[in-house]
Design a protein around this motif. Structure first.
Motif, mmCIF file in Angstrom:
data_model
loop_
_atom_site.group_PDB
_atom_site.id
_atom_site.type_symbol
_atom_site.label_atom_id
_atom_site.label_comp_id
_atom_site.label_asym_id
_atom_site.label_seq_id
_atom_site.Cartn_x
_atom_site.Cartn_y
_atom_site.Cartn_z
ATOM 1 N N ALA A 182 11.894 12.696 -33.783
ATOM 2 C CA ALA A 182 12.194 14.099 -34.077
ATOM 3 C C ALA A 182 13.346 14.582 -33.202
ATOM 4 C CB ALA A 182 10.950 14.953 -33.836
ATOM 5 N N LEU A 183 13.318 14.200 -31.932
ATOM 6 C CA LEU A 183 14.399 14.592 -31.026
ATOM 7 C C LEU A 183 15.727 14.034 -31.522
ATOM 8 C CD1 LEU A 183 15.441 15.771 -28.383
ATOM 9 C CD2 LEU A 183 14.821 13.651 -27.254
ATOM 10 N N SER A 185 16.552 12.982 -34.501
ATOM 11 C CA SER A 185 17.048 13.484 -35.775
ATOM 12 C C SER A 185 17.615 14.884 -35.603
ATOM 13 C CB SER A 185 15.970 13.436 -36.847
ATOM 14 O OG SER A 185 15.058 14.472 -36.664
ATOM 15 N N SER A 186 17.073 15.670 -34.644
ATOM 16 C CA SER A 186 17.710 16.982 -34.444
ATOM 17 C C SER A 186 19.058 16.827 -33.741
ATOM 18 C CB SER A 186 16.791 17.929 -33.687
ATOM 19 O OG SER A 186 16.305 17.325 -32.532
ATOM 20 N N VAL A 187 19.187 15.810 -32.882
ATOM 21 C CA VAL A 187 20.497 15.544 -32.290
ATOM 22 C C VAL A 187 21.476 15.125 -33.383
ATOM 23 C CG1 VAL A 187 21.748 13.963 -30.775
ATOM 24 C CG2 VAL A 187 19.629 14.981 -30.001
ATOM 25 N N VAL A 189 21.381 15.848 -36.628
ATOM 26 C CA VAL A 189 21.765 16.910 -37.558
ATOM 27 C C VAL A 189 22.664 17.934 -36.852
ATOM 28 C CG1 VAL A 189 19.826 18.498 -37.311
ATOM 29 C CG2 VAL A 189 20.894 18.246 -39.497
ATOM 30 N N TYR A 190 22.486 18.109 -35.547
ATOM 31 C CA TYR A 190 23.413 18.981 -34.814
ATOM 32 C C TYR A 190 24.798 18.348 -34.777
ATOM 33 C CZ TYR A 190 24.914 22.550 -31.567
ATOM 34 O OH TYR A 190 25.565 23.609 -31.008
#
Lengths: 508, 101
Positions: A182-183, A185-187, A189-190
């Motif tokens: 999760a960490l 994938s948010s990196v 997408v950012y």
């Protein structure tokens, strides 16, 4: 749009047939589960058969399309669909071949491994859905589809790792896998949002066109590119997002570990290759001139660090499965050479060497994890000592494991020897001597810890407490097929490598 | 008068950093999930703001995808937190440490 396959004019989406086969198989699994919701042993066999045949079919169709030249320069050129969101070319078909073969082996082995477990339909459906995501990742040609496909392969994987939901190891592994996933994938997408901020486009080709060699917001783009690279490091289990790998592989059911460490890694790499080579070639300085965002150097650093971290950590392990997990991190470092040495004059060869390594790795690494599955099935424990004298009771499986381990180390007993040789030649062509030296040092080190298993199996005396009662047929079949494929890839390497080099050259 | 796009970048960077700080300091699995949501929504701010900046809707459409995927990810995450609670009687992520690093 119409494309020609083997003399027939068909609609362009037919080239996605391998992926569609995987989707159809997963829906069929759900359907079977609806008809017989509390499966007896007979429907478990049907579920495993549907999964195996479906992924085998995807493998064969992708192989056929690759052989007749779909998506390659000599026949049609890359087939682009949905406004360039998806593309089918030699590279995507090549990776669907890898994913399909690994999935088929895993499904075959799961039949015996899961005997007596509940929720088998869900297991097979999740495997097929994850495989669908992975095969689509090979075709993704825009940052939007890339992210969606990546999640489609990640989300079922989290659930698969937690398949033994009453087992603390399985749940803990899944938790760590999910948190890091999760960490990252948010990196990712950012990073994608920053690339969009710098270019205003999401489709790979349009991003490259818009950025040119001198992008306007080089700073924002630079941060974005690095964050996207970190996002892919998770999927491929490379430094710095590698620390989930040993936990997830150790706690997960062994066939799932095989699936994640081979197919998921290959899918992450194909997406990284396509993204960096079609969206950021000019800003990386591949078209000549000074790079605006020097991601090639970043990849070189990651490759060297990944090799050393993976192999040194593997050398200190006491458990075989954990050792294999760290060795899988080390192999991610070897494959990264394909991107790190891309500035070589013959970049098709460099990238093709990486692709071939992933193909061979798909068989030898899956086989090694499936042997561990076999050992778990026998209940003989997880450390090196527990494997002592196993060859007196299971000589065939131990011979197969020996082939896998020596091929992983790069000895001329399987295809791993030639693919490593090609990677070494690639570093020489690019003149990146540090990468070549790291490859040699780490291969030598890896021989040490792989031989520990071989020594335990063949030369140590058995302690006599373990008695193997059953020889599960489908697990044995999967291990033997993987071993035969690994060995056959040694002489057959020359037959397959031209298609890899052609597919790789298609990206430039 | 329209707000300069640079300010949106600052805002999203701040939101992203708050999310990252939450992940690094908290050990409650649910707070962890919320922090991940913050980081994903920081990306959405960028996507929507620069969609306006460039005058195309690509970014806005992609932000819808991101939201849907974030929801799917949380659904899986909650499921894992649930089995975590059943096995460890706690949702503290540091308690689940039976395997050696």
């Amino acid at each position: 749009m119409v494309v020609e396959i083997g003399g027939f004019a068909v609609a362009d989406w037919v080239t996605l047939a391998p992926t569609l086969v995987l989707v159809a198989a997963s829906l069929l699994v759900f359907l079977i589960d609806t008809v017989e919701p509390r499966p007896g042993s007979s429907s478990n066999a049907v579920l495993a058969a549907v999964t195996t045949v479906g992924s085998l079919l995807a493998f064969l169709v992708a192989g056929y399309l690759l052989v007749v030249g779909v998506g390659q320069e000599r026949v049609t050129g890359p087939v682009s669909m949905f406004n360039g969101q998806l593309v089918v070319d030699g590279m995507s078909l090549f990776f669907v071949v890898i994913v399909g073969s690994v999935t088929a082996l895993v499904a075959l082995a799961s039949y015996d491994y899961l005997a007596g477990e509940a929720y088998q339909a869900e297991y097979y459906a999740l495997v097929l859905l994850a495989a669908t995501g992975m095969s689509l990742m090979a075709s993704a040609n825009s940052l939007a589809t890339a992210f969606v496909c990546l999640e489609l392969s990640s989300l079922p994987s989290y659930a698969l790792v937690a398949f033994y939901k009453d087992n603390r190891g399985s749940v803990e592994a899944s938790l760590k896998y999910f948190l890091v996933g999760a960490l990252s994938s948010s990196v990712l997408v950012y990073g994608i949002s920053l690339v969009y901020a710098a270019s205003g486009r999401l489709q790979f080709g349009a991003v490259a066109e818009q950025l040119g060699a001198r992008p306007e917001f080089a700073g924002v783009l630079g941060v974005g590119v690095v964050m996207v690279l970190l996002g892919f490091a998770f999927k491929t289990a490379s430094v710095p997002f590698h620390f989930w790998a040993p936990e997830a592989y150790e706690g997960a059911p062994a066939p799932v570990s095989a699936f994640l460490s081979s197919a998921s890694k290959a899918a992450g790499f194909v997406l990284a290759f396509r993204l960096f080579l079609t969206a950021f070639p000019e800003v990386g300085g591949l078209a000549g001139g000074d790079p605006a965002v020097d991601w090639v150097v970043a990849v070189q650093v990651l490759a060297v660090v990944t090799m050393f971290v993976g192999n040194f950590a593997a050398a200190t392990q006491e458990k075989v499965k954990r050792m294999l997990a760290y060795s899988s991190v080390g192999h991610a470092g070897y494959v990264l050479i394909g991107l790190a040495a891309i500035s070589a004059p013959d970049s098709g060869f460099v990238l093709g060497a990486s692709m071939m390594h992933l193909l061979v790795y798909g068989f030898m690494n899956t086989g090694a994890f499936l042997f561990v599955a076999l050992a778990e099935q026998w209940g003989i424990g997880r450390t090196f000592q527990d494997f002592n004298g196993l060859s007196t009771q299971a000589p065939l499986a131990c011979a197969a494991m020996t082939v896998f381990l020596f091929s992983l180390a790069g000895l001329p007993i399987g295809g791993g020897f030639i693919s490593k040789l090609y990677l070494l030649a690639a570093t020489a062509k690019a003149g990146t001597w540090l990468l070549g030296a790291a490859l040699i040092v780490n291969s030598a080190l890896s021989l040490y810890y792989y031989s520990r298993v071989v020594k335990a199996m063949w030369f140590e005396e058995p302690d006599g407490t373990v008695e193997i009662e059953s020889y599960p047929t489908s697990l044995y079949a999967a291990v033997v097929i993987a071993a035969v494929a690994t060995v056959v890839l040694l002489p057959a390497f020359g037959l397959l490598s031209p298609s890899a080099f052609n597919a790789a050259s298609g990206l430039f | 008068m329209a707000i300069l796009s640079e300010f949106y970048l600052l805002l999203s960077a701040a939101v992203f950093s708050i999310g990252l700080y939450g992940i690094l300091t908290r050990s409650n699995a649910l707070v962890f999930l919320m922090s991940v949501e913050l980081m994903l929504n920081a990306a959405n701010i960028n996507l929507v703001a620069f969609s306006f900046h460039y005058g195309n809707v690509t970014g806005q459409v992609f932000s819808l995808f991101t939201m849907a995927l974030a929801a799917a990810e949380v659904a899986i995450g909650i499921g894992i937190v649930l089995v975590l609670y059943r096995n460890f009687e706690d949702i503290d992520v540091t308690k689940a440490a039976t395997m050696r690093w």
